[in-house]
Design a protein around this motif. Structure first.
Motif, PDB file in Angstrom:
ATOM      1  N   PHE A   1       0.836  -1.183   0.000  1.00 15.11           N
ATOM      2  CA  PHE A   1       0.000   0.000   0.000  1.00 15.11           C
ATOM      3  C   PHE A   1       0.883   1.250   0.000  1.00 15.11           C
ATOM      4  O   PHE A   1       1.990   1.238   0.538  1.00 15.11           O
ATOM      5  CB  PHE A   1      -0.916   0.020   1.227  1.00 15.11           C
ATOM      6  CG  PHE A   1      -1.956  -1.063   1.221  1.00 15.11           C
ATOM      7  CD1 PHE A   1      -2.958  -1.063   0.265  1.00 15.11           C
ATOM      8  CD2 PHE A   1      -1.933  -2.081   2.159  1.00 15.11           C
ATOM      9  CE1 PHE A   1      -3.926  -2.063   0.248  1.00 15.11           C
ATOM     10  CE2 PHE A   1      -2.886  -3.081   2.155  1.00 15.11           C
ATOM     11  CZ  PHE A   1      -3.889  -3.061   1.187  1.00 15.11           C
ATOM     12  N   ALA A   2       0.380   2.304  -0.620  1.00 12.41           N
ATOM     13  CA  ALA A   2       1.123   3.552  -0.690  1.00 12.41           C
ATOM     14  C   ALA A   2       0.152   4.722  -0.681  1.00 12.41           C
ATOM     15  O   ALA A   2      -0.996   4.599  -1.115  1.00 12.41           O
ATOM     16  CB  ALA A   2       1.991   3.596  -1.949  1.00 12.41           C
ATOM     17  N   GLU A   3       0.610   5.856  -0.188  1.00  7.18           N
ATOM     18  CA  GLU A   3      -0.241   7.043  -0.153  1.00  7.18           C
ATOM     19  C   GLU A   3      -0.339   7.699  -1.520  1.00  7.18           C
ATOM     20  O   GLU A   3      -1.353   8.308  -1.856  1.00  7.18           O
ATOM     21  CB  GLU A   3       0.305   8.050   0.868  1.00  7.18           C
ATOM     22  CG  GLU A   3       0.244   7.553   2.307  1.00  7.18           C
ATOM     23  CD  GLU A   3       0.727   8.593   3.299  1.00  7.18           C
ATOM     24  OE1 GLU A   3       1.144   9.689   2.848  1.00  7.18           O
ATOM     25  OE2 GLU A   3       0.698   8.321   4.510  1.00  7.18           O
ATOM     26  N   LYS A   4       0.716   7.576  -2.323  1.00 10.57           N
ATOM     27  CA  LYS A   4       0.743   8.187  -3.648  1.00 10.57           C
ATOM     28  C   LYS A   4       1.093   7.141  -4.697  1.00 10.57           C
ATOM     29  O   LYS A   4       1.445   6.006  -4.378  1.00 10.57           O
ATOM     30  CB  LYS A   4       1.765   9.334  -3.689  1.00 10.57           C
ATOM     31  CG  LYS A   4       1.480  10.464  -2.723  1.00 10.57           C
ATOM     32  CD  LYS A   4       2.554  11.545  -2.846  1.00 10.57           C
ATOM     33  CE  LYS A   4       2.304  12.694  -1.885  1.00 10.57           C
ATOM     34  NZ  LYS A   4       3.356  13.735  -2.004  1.00 10.57           N
ATOM     35  N   ARG A   5       1.027   7.552  -5.943  1.00 13.89           N
ATOM     36  CA  ARG A   5       1.426   6.667  -7.042  1.00 13.89           C
ATOM     37  C   ARG A   5       2.257   7.426  -8.067  1.00 13.89           C
ATOM     38  O   ARG A   5       2.201   7.147  -9.260  1.00 13.89           O
ATOM     39  CB  ARG A   5       0.205   6.023  -7.698  1.00 13.89           C
ATOM     40  CG  ARG A   5      -0.851   6.991  -8.181  1.00 13.89           C
ATOM     41  CD  ARG A   5      -2.122   6.253  -8.552  1.00 13.89           C
ATOM     42  NE  ARG A   5      -3.169   7.148  -9.027  1.00 13.89           N
ATOM     43  CZ  ARG A   5      -3.567   7.238 -10.291  1.00 13.89           C
ATOM     44  NH1 ARG A   5      -2.986   6.507 -11.222  1.00 13.89           N
ATOM     45  NH2 ARG A   5      -4.540   8.044 -10.638  1.00 13.89           N
TER      46      ARG A   5
END
Length: 560
Positions: A183-187
């Protein structure tokens, strides 16, 4: 390694271990036949007499068939129950999407109910232990792979999912090994680059190519990491479909309605004529209707709209043919002949496809927005051509690292690489396309079976190396990120089934995918990726999973 614990090993288990309890109770029952008392047995085996009495009372309190009790309360029976219970946790809860309640109901509805605790808390504790051990297994094997596998260059397919949390996924398409899943906050590009660094940490792997859609973050990540970006051909076809399908389908539906209405008009006129003839004596003065002329005109109208329907269907099929043709033409080898396709060849063929599409767009009178979809797809053409050029450059680089003769190199280029590529394409092709590909495969295979082929004069080790290199060369051309798209779909189902996906749960699914799932040949993704064997995940877990606790009994008869 066998997961069965021998009776001798059960003695060394802790006092509350179920295997030791079963072993000692069975041993005492045998000792009773030789007139050995509880006191004597307890003294000989260094077991408190009260503890032994509790074990015996527990066995007597079980409500089940005596033969079933006799087996399940033996060491082998305890191990059998352990394996059934652990398998249910692994397959239904960890690999599947069944919750703790489902496992609890499974136990309650099965003959295992008298022998395994079915409470939520007891099962949740065991599930948490297995979840932790799966993560430990994955970490251990990643370290082992980093130390033992040979350095390699790979392509990675990249994409994001949203649950609604953003999940970054990267997969090696050749082995189906998940390199990155977090999971990540940005891409954006920086997030992707850092995530890939973590995913590749400790592995002797270099990413030379990234296959994905045209997301800006992915394009920028590929550029900054020095990898070639290969566009997913599906997205080009998808854009064209989105631009043409609404108009084409609407034209076909309108033509179909026109045919139905025209046929209804003919039927209505015939019915009116029939009614008029039946009431011929009641008609008033005046000229009678000319039904023959009206029916003839209506029939002619039916013929006209049927021709319009055929034309609409023809245009629909022509558009579909051109869209499919883009995928059929975008290959490093011609699937019908096995001949190599240069970047210029592919460019010419694909440009012709787009010219045909624009001509069809004029005939369909597509809107400006629909044409923009085709324009967007065409903008991928330079990248598609560049990918073909990249493929041939990498093939040349791979073969130049070995001192093969010109004859052997020619044989590799013209026979072995196309044969390896066509075999891969055959597995992915639709059934109506497999016949032509199979014929080409058979033709190339016949060449390899000739006794005078260039490889026949080489040593066996070199022959094996050449075949391996040909397969590696064929793997370089990657035109689809379908593996990661499929993974995203699977994760979405897990998310919906569990109402969420935690970081720990995601790690478990990743480890099971890489080390637990096996293809028909028995290989796991990790084995195909690293070329190394690893312990069986389930057997490894079984040896570390605690035995299930017994169900809580409200009344236990005291033994004097």
């Amino acid at each position: 390694m066998s997961s069965t614990v021998p009776e001798s090993a059960a003695i060394s288990k802790p006092l509350n271990d179920r295997l030791k309890i079963a072993f000692n109770v069975v041993s005492f029952e045998k000792a009773q036949e030789n007139a050995i008392s509880q006191r004597q047995f307890s003294r000989q085996n260094d077991i408190p007499r009260s503890t032994l009495q509790g074990w015996i009372a527990c066995k007597k309190s079980i409500k089940a068939d005596p033969q079933v009790i006799s087996f399940c309360e033996s060491p082998k029976g305890a191990q059998f129950i352990h394996e059934i219970y652990s398998s249910a946790l692994y397959e239904f809860n960890q690999s599947g999407s069944a919750g703790i309640r489902r496992i609890s109901n499974f136990i309650k509805n099965s003959p295992l109910k008298p022998f395994i605790a079915s409470s939520f808390g007891a099962i949740q504790k065991d599930a948490a232990t297995m979840e932790k051990n799966i993560g430990l297994f994955g970490a251990e094997q990643r370290v082992a792979m980093g130390k033992g596998m040979q350095a390699k260059k790979i392509t990675v397919c990249l994409d994001e999912s949203f649950f609604p949390e953003t999940c970054l996924v990267g997969i090696d398409p050749v082995s189906d090994f998940i390199i990155l899943e977090e999971f990540a906050e940005k891409r954006d590009a920086k997030t992707w680059t850092k995530a890939m660094e973590r995913g590749l940490a400790g592995l002797p792997v270099t990413v030379i190519q990234a296959t994905s859609d045209e997301a800006k973050g992915l394009l920028s990540h590929a550029a900054t990491s020095g990898a070639h970006h290969s566009p997913d051909i599906f997205h080009a076809q998808y854009e064209i479909s989105k631009g043409t399908a609404p108009t084409v389908s609407a034209n076909v539906r309108a033509a179909e309605r026109a045919v139905e209405e025209a046929k209804e008009d003919v039927q209505t006129l015939k019915q009116e004529e029939e009614q008029y003839l039946k009431a011929i004596d009641q008609r008033g003065p005046g000229r009678p209707p000319c039904f023959d002329l009206k029916i003839a005109e209506a029939v002619q109208s039916v013929s006209y709209v049927e021709e319009a329907l055929k034309e609409a269907c023809k245009l629909q099929e022509e558009v579909a043919t051109e869209i499919r043709g883009i995928g059929q033409d975008y290959h490093s080898f011609n699937l019908a002949t096995g001949k190599a396709c240069s970047s210029e060849d592919v460019k010419t063929i694909l440009e012709t496809r787009f010219e045909n599409l624009y001509a069809l767009a004029d005939e369909l009178e597509l809107s400006t927005n629909s044409r923009k979809r085709i324009d967007k797809a065409k903008r991928l053409l330079p990248s598609l051509v560049a990918t073909i050029a990249f493929f041939w450059a990498m093939v040349a680089k791979i073969l130049e690292a070995h001192n093969f003769s010109l004859e052997v190199k020619t044989y590799i280029y013209e026979v072995l690489i196309p044969l390896a590529y066509l075999k891969m394409a055959y597995k992915k092709a639709k059934r109506d396309r497999r016949g032509d590909i199979k014929a080409t495969i058979d033709k190339l295979t016949a060449i390899t079976q000739r006794p005078d082929n260039p490889l026949s004069f080489l040593e066996i080790q070199i022959q094996t190396l050449v075949l391996k290199l040909a397969s590696e060369c064929a793997d370089v051309f990657q035109r689809s990120s379908s593996c990661v798209e499929g993974r995203n779909g699977a994760l979405s189902l897990y998310h919906h089934a569990g109402r969420s996906l935690t970081t720990a749960r995601l790690l478990v699914l990743t480890v099971i995918h890489n080390f637990g799932l096996r293809r028909t040949d028995g290989s796991t993704a990790a084995q195909r990726f690293s070329g190394m064997n690893h312990p069986d995940l389930y057997k490894w877990l079984l040896e570390r999973q605690p035995l299930p606790v017994r169900p809580r009994r409200l009344v236990i008869e005291k033994v004097a």
